[in-house]
Scaffold this active site. Structure first.
Site, PDB file in Angstrom:
ATOM      1  N   ASP A 271       0.740  -1.251   0.090  1.00  0.00           N
ATOM      2  CA  ASP A 271       0.052   0.094   0.095  1.00  0.00           C
ATOM      3  C   ASP A 271       1.056   1.439   0.254  1.00  0.00           C
ATOM      4  OD1 ASP A 271      -2.495  -1.790   0.373  1.00  0.00           O
ATOM      5  OD2 ASP A 271      -2.027  -2.149   2.769  1.00  0.00           O
TER       6      ASP A 271
ATOM      7  N   GLU B 260     -11.212  -0.411  -2.548  1.00  0.00           N
ATOM      8  CA  GLU B 260     -10.400   0.915  -1.954  1.00  0.00           C
ATOM      9  C   GLU B 260      -9.581   2.168  -2.638  1.00  0.00           C
ATOM     10  OE1 GLU B 260      -8.905  -2.819   0.114  1.00  0.00           O
ATOM     11  OE2 GLU B 260      -7.637  -3.404  -2.239  1.00  0.00           O
TER      12      GLU B 260
ATOM     13  N   ASN C 172      -5.081  -7.939  -4.320  1.00  0.00           N
ATOM     14  CA  ASN C 172      -5.614  -5.744  -4.069  1.00  0.00           C
ATOM     15  C   ASN C 172      -5.012  -5.339  -5.048  1.00  0.00           C
ATOM     16  OD1 ASN C 172      -3.723  -6.025  -2.556  1.00  0.00           O
ATOM     17  ND2 ASN C 172      -5.639  -5.149  -0.851  1.00  0.00           N
TER      18      ASN C 172
END
Length: 536
Positions: free
Chosen positions: A78, A269, A336
């Site tokens: 991230d 997201e 993700n």
């Protein structure tokens, strides 16, 4: 107590270090016409070539020609980029492997993550490790929250001094913020609780109250973007879970209530925000319910990074471009997709995570590592596309070996780890670091070091010797090579066999090194740690 500054030097041309006692009991080390002294009562003979004769170079997790992932000594996911004072700082979720009883790696559930990794670079290839911010959990700065996911960072000049702010998600239930006087930390929690929680107006119904992004606008105002998740299958195409709010002047409060970002197609997201020219670009990761018909209409697929644009930081935003396919498209392993777009030295880049590090380590648990690649800006001045690569971006500038270099500044490495160094870093998790975990055949490198036309004659290492070696006359050695860890040595530094901090070990070169080279340090021995090095 014996002197903490002592030098043993070795060069390939000499091959052999012959030592004996002087008239005052000091150790005399002779090489060619030079003499180096070290206080000792022992007489030793050390041949550095013999030390490395049966040592094989350890295998790295990425080829020496690749720049992605940017960090291999641990995982980092991230990523969020902060450009400050000529450097790019990357803040990353500290993915932390957990294990089954049989020693096998468990699937990453993110539940044990409470740290934030920090690295920085001024050339996007050589990255300095600044440690892991102890952000959440019982020992973290924000002990009220169990987790720290998906960080965002910003800085602002307050009362004449730059102050740094580190935002993070407390799993899917709110946003915390830490502050520091340095981009490296130590970070502290000044507000003692969440900045945004489910008690915050218009946030209770957000499925995943996480993934912050922060915009510092040209007028000094700041905005925070959060949210994600799909409330129910029938809302997959328009979940309605993105929020934006203006931040207070102190960057640690809200100036008003969050509002919904409307009509975010297939939101999943990963908030992102950029201002290019006079246009604001909100970006996000699409969810995994995008139909072929929606792809034909909207131009993006499941798990892809998508942008929207507006002439206002709080919207309304309209559809713009897709910019990054899911990592599975480029690397074969999906999951993700999380990104941050940033400008550095007049060019645009995108940082994102993939699973290429865990793949090389023989793990299949969803542990992520960070990449950096170029971002294309189209003729309309919009982010338009990027391609995930293992090669990464070219080095932006030559590396200077003539100023002290922290040993945790790395372009690549094998068989090493890093740890906090000094009271502040040990307590807070980030700040000064030291190279550790050294064993036979481990190595580190920096790329594109420019030694100039006059050249360097030696490299001096600053080393902490943690234990003496009862089976040898030396603690270890460092072999210096150019352009490959398997190349012939241009010099050796022998680590003395005496427990002490701040030991100086010098590798003298068989001839001056000129021009630009990648430089490799191959290690022998153990129980010593390397703090820094400098060429002369």
């Amino acid at each position: 107590m014996k002197s903490l500054t002592r030098t043993i030097s070795a060069a390939l041309a000499a091959g052999l270090l012959i030592t004996g006692c002087g008239s005052h009991g000091e150790l005399i080390v002779t090489k060619a016409e030079e003499t180096v002294e070290m206080k000792s009562d022992n007489i030793t003979t050390v041949n550095p070539e013999e030390i490395f004769r049966d040592i094989s170079v350890q295998k790295s997790a990425k080829p020496i020609t690749d720049h992605n992932p940017v960090m291999t000594q641990r995982y980092g996911a991230d990523p969020y980029a902060l450009v400050y004072n000529g450097r790019v700082y990357l803040y990353m979720t500290g993915d932390k492997p957990s294990y089954n009883a049989d020693g096998s790696v468990k699937e990453n559930t993110y539940g044990n993550i409470n740290t934030i990794c920090v690295i920085s670079s001024d050339d996007l290839v050589n990255w300095t490790d600044h440690g892991t911010v102890y952000a959440a959990g019982s020992k973290g700065a924000a002990s009220w929250g169990p987790n720290s996911w998906a960080p965002a960072a910003a800085y602002k000049n307050i009362d004449g001094k730059d102050k740094f702010f580190l935002y993070f998600a407390n799993n899917g239930n709110g946003i915390g913020v830490l502050s520091s006087d340095s981009p490296e930390g130590p970070f502290v929690d000044e507000i003692g609780g969440p900045l945004i929680s489910r008690e915050t107006p218009n946030c209770a119904e957000v499925t995943w109250l996480f993934d912050p992004a922060v915009l510092m606008d040209d007028d000094g105002s700041a905005y925070i973007y959060v949210g994600g998740g799909v409330p129910s299958p029938d809302k997959a195409s328009n979940p309605g879970t993105a929020r934006v709010c203006k931040l207070g002047e102190d960057m640690m409060s809200l100036d008003g209530d969050p509002i919904a970002i409307e009509n975010v197609d297939y939101l999943f997201e990963d908030s992102g925000i950029n201002k290019i020219g006079d246009t604001y670009y909100y970006s996000y990761c699409s969810n995994f319910n995008v139909t072929p018909e929606a792809t034909a209409e909207l131009g993006f697929e499941s798990g892809e990074i998508v942008t929207m644009k507006s002439d206002s930081p709080m919207g309304p935003f309209e559809r713009c471009n897709a910019v990054l396919k899911n990592p599975e498209r480029f690397f074969g392993l999906g999951g993700n997709n999380h990104h941050c777009m940033f400008e550095f030295n007049g060019e645009y880049y995108i940082t994102y995570h993939s699973r290429i590090l865990e793949e090389k380590l023989g793990v299949n648990g969803g542990y992520r590592s960070t990449n950096v690649d170029k971002l294309v800006i189209n003729d309309n001045n919009e982010p338009s596309k990027s391609t995930g690569t293992r090669a990464g971006v070219p080095q932006l500038k030559a590396f200077d070996p003539y100023t002290e270099v922290k040993a945790v500044t790395l372009s690549n490495a094998a068989g090493i780890s890093t740890k906090q160094y000094g009271e502040s870093a040990v307590k807070s998790g980030s700040g000064d670091m030291i190279l550790t975990g050294i064993s036979d055949g481990a190595w580190t490198s920096v790329s594109g070091a420019d030694f100039g036309s006059d050249g360097a004659k030696e490299i001096e290492f600053t080393v902490d010797v943690k234990e003496t070696n009862t089976d040898s006359d030396y603690r270890g050695a460092i072999k210096v090579c150019l352009d490959s860890p398997s190349a012939e040595a241009i010099g050796y530094a022998v680590i003395p066999n005496e427990k002490a901090d701040g030991v100086k070990a010098v590798a003298e070169f068989n001839q001056p090194v000129t021009g630009e080279h990648s430089i490799y340090f191959v290690y022998a021995g153990e129980k010593y740690e390397v703090y820094s090095w400098i060429a002369r």
